[in-house]
Design a protein around this motif. Structure first.
Motif, short mmCIF file in Angstrom:
data_model
loop_
_atom_site.label_atom_id
_atom_site.label_comp_id
_atom_site.label_asym_id
_atom_site.label_seq_id
_atom_site.Cartn_x
_atom_site.Cartn_y
_atom_site.Cartn_z
N SER A 104 23.35 -4.67 29.70
CA SER A 104 22.28 -4.29 30.91
C SER A 104 22.84 -2.64 31.37
N PHE A 105 21.50 -1.56 31.09
CA PHE A 105 21.92 -0.08 31.39
C PHE A 105 21.51 -0.32 33.01
N ILE A 106 21.80 -1.15 33.72
CA ILE A 106 22.29 -1.79 35.09
C ILE A 106 23.73 -1.84 35.66
N LEU A 107 23.64 -3.11 34.39
CA LEU A 107 25.23 -3.21 34.74
C LEU A 107 26.16 -1.71 34.64
N LEU A 108 25.94 -1.63 33.50
CA LEU A 108 26.70 -0.29 32.90
C LEU A 108 26.44 1.12 34.22
N MET A 109 25.56 0.98 34.80
CA MET A 109 25.41 2.01 36.18
C MET A 109 25.78 1.46 37.27
N GLU A 110 26.31 0.24 37.43
CA GLU A 110 26.84 -0.13 38.58
C GLU A 110 28.68 -0.27 38.34
N LYS A 111 28.97 -0.28 36.60
CA LYS A 111 30.11 -0.14 36.92
C LYS A 111 30.78 1.20 36.99
N ILE A 112 30.11 2.86 36.81
CA ILE A 112 30.80 3.93 36.55
C ILE A 112 30.21 4.47 38.06
N TRP A 113 28.96 4.19 39.00
CA TRP A 113 28.68 4.83 39.16
C TRP A 113 29.54 5.35 40.45
N SER A 114 29.33 6.54 41.26
CA SER A 114 30.72 6.99 42.76
C SER A 114 29.05 8.07 42.68
N GLU A 115 29.62 7.73 44.23
CA GLU A 115 28.55 8.14 45.62
C GLU A 115 28.76 9.77 45.03
N ASP A 116 30.02 10.23 44.88
CA ASP A 116 30.43 11.29 44.96
C ASP A 116 29.74 11.82 43.09
N GLU A 117 29.62 12.75 43.34
CA GLU A 117 28.74 13.47 41.72
C GLU A 117 29.53 13.59 41.12
N VAL A 118 30.52 14.61 41.65
CA VAL A 118 31.70 14.94 40.40
C VAL A 118 32.70 14.37 39.37
N VAL A 119 32.75 12.77 40.13
CA VAL A 119 33.23 11.97 40.05
C VAL A 119 32.49 11.09 39.11
N TYR A 120 30.99 11.12 39.23
CA TYR A 120 30.29 9.96 38.54
C TYR A 120 29.68 11.32 37.12
N LYS A 121 29.27 12.58 37.55
CA LYS A 121 29.30 12.98 36.03
C LYS A 121 30.79 13.12 35.47
N LEU A 122 31.95 12.97 35.48
CA LEU A 122 32.77 13.04 34.65
C LEU A 122 33.26 12.16 34.24
N ARG A 123 32.43 10.29 34.37
CA ARG A 123 33.02 9.41 33.78
C ARG A 123 31.61 9.22 32.88
N VAL A 124 30.19 9.48 33.63
CA VAL A 124 29.59 9.51 32.08
C VAL A 124 29.41 10.68 31.14
N GLY A 125 30.29 11.97 30.77
CA GLY A 125 30.54 12.61 30.09
C GLY A 125 31.76 12.17 29.47
N GLY A 126 32.84 10.52 30.02
CA GLY A 126 33.59 10.50 29.74
C GLY A 126 33.37 9.19 28.00
N LEU A 127 31.69 9.23 28.12
CA LEU A 127 31.36 7.45 27.67
C LEU A 127 30.51 8.32 26.59
N GLY A 128 30.23 9.94 26.01
CA GLY A 128 30.23 10.33 25.27
C GLY A 128 29.07 10.58 25.60
N PHE A 129 28.24 11.47 23.90
CA PHE A 129 27.24 11.81 23.45
C PHE A 129 26.11 10.92 23.47
N LYS A 130 26.15 9.20 23.25
CA LYS A 130 25.59 8.31 23.75
C LYS A 130 25.11 8.38 24.79
N TYR A 131 25.77 8.31 26.23
CA TYR A 131 25.33 8.53 26.93
C TYR A 131 24.80 9.90 28.30
N ALA A 132 25.56 10.64 27.24
CA ALA A 132 25.76 12.44 28.44
C ALA A 132 25.02 13.19 28.05
N GLU A 133 24.49 14.11 28.16
CA GLU A 133 24.49 15.34 27.41
C GLU A 133 25.08 16.47 27.19
#
Length: 176
Positions: free
Chosen positions: A63-92
């Motif tokens: 589920s999307f909420i479980l994915l978010m729970e795994k990668i979420w960080s209050e730190d915007e930079v950390v969160y964006k780098l993690r999302v970017g690490g997931l690739g084009f399927k998840y990030a711009e």
């Protein structure tokens, strides 16, 4: 970069019928409209199924909420780098390019393990190296420059300018 607050503002245009229904539901349930909206969004995120980048098999779903729970960080930079690490399927594209640059450039190497606190079984994660360690303060300091560089490269695809040359160009431009 501003600190992220505990609540985010969301502005949306919705059908008047839905707005009236939301107001009526809030009244009958003795809840605030914002609480009902949060419950609804959580419901959508809980029932939306996506490929699980942390699964054992490429066909694994979560589920999307479980994915978010795994990668979420209050730190915007950390969160964006993690999302970017997931690739084009998840990030711009821009987010993926910044994450790729930071992860692959020795200039940004440091002690902070970007994925060190992920809430996943590390033995199951095979696409994202556990050893990505960055200088988080350096990345924060250069965050806007990193994003400017990626936008510059996207607009000027024919130019072959690396990040460090770009920084020199910016510095020279400001001194003129």
């Amino acid at each position: 970069m501003a600190n992220r607050s505990k609540k985010a503002v969301l502005s949306a245009r919705i059908d008047p019928f839905l707005k009236a229904g939301l107001e009526l539901a809030a009244t009958t349930q003795n809840e605030k409209i914002v609480a009902l909206l949060e419950y609804g969004i959580q419901g959508v995120l809980s029932t939306t199924v996506v490929d699980d980048p942390f699964g054992d098999n490429p066909d694994d779903k979560t589920s999307f909420i479980l994915l978010m729970e795994k990668i979420w960080s209050e730190d915007e930079v950390v969160y964006k780098l993690r999302v970017g690490g997931l690739g084009f399927k998840y990030a711009e594209l821009e987010t993926v390019d910044v994450a790729t640059l930071v992860s692959n450039d020795d200039y940004f190497k440091g002690e902070f393990k970007l994925f060190g606190d992920l809430k996943v079984n590390r033995s199951k994660v095979n696409y994202m190296p556990d050893n990505i360690s960055i200088d988080l303060e350096l990345v924060r300091e250069e965050w806007s420059t990193l994003n400017e560089y990626v936008k510059f490269i996207q607009r000027n695809k024919s130019l072959d300018v690396n990040y460090h040359s770009f920084k020199t160009m910016i510095k020279n431009n400001k001194s003129n």
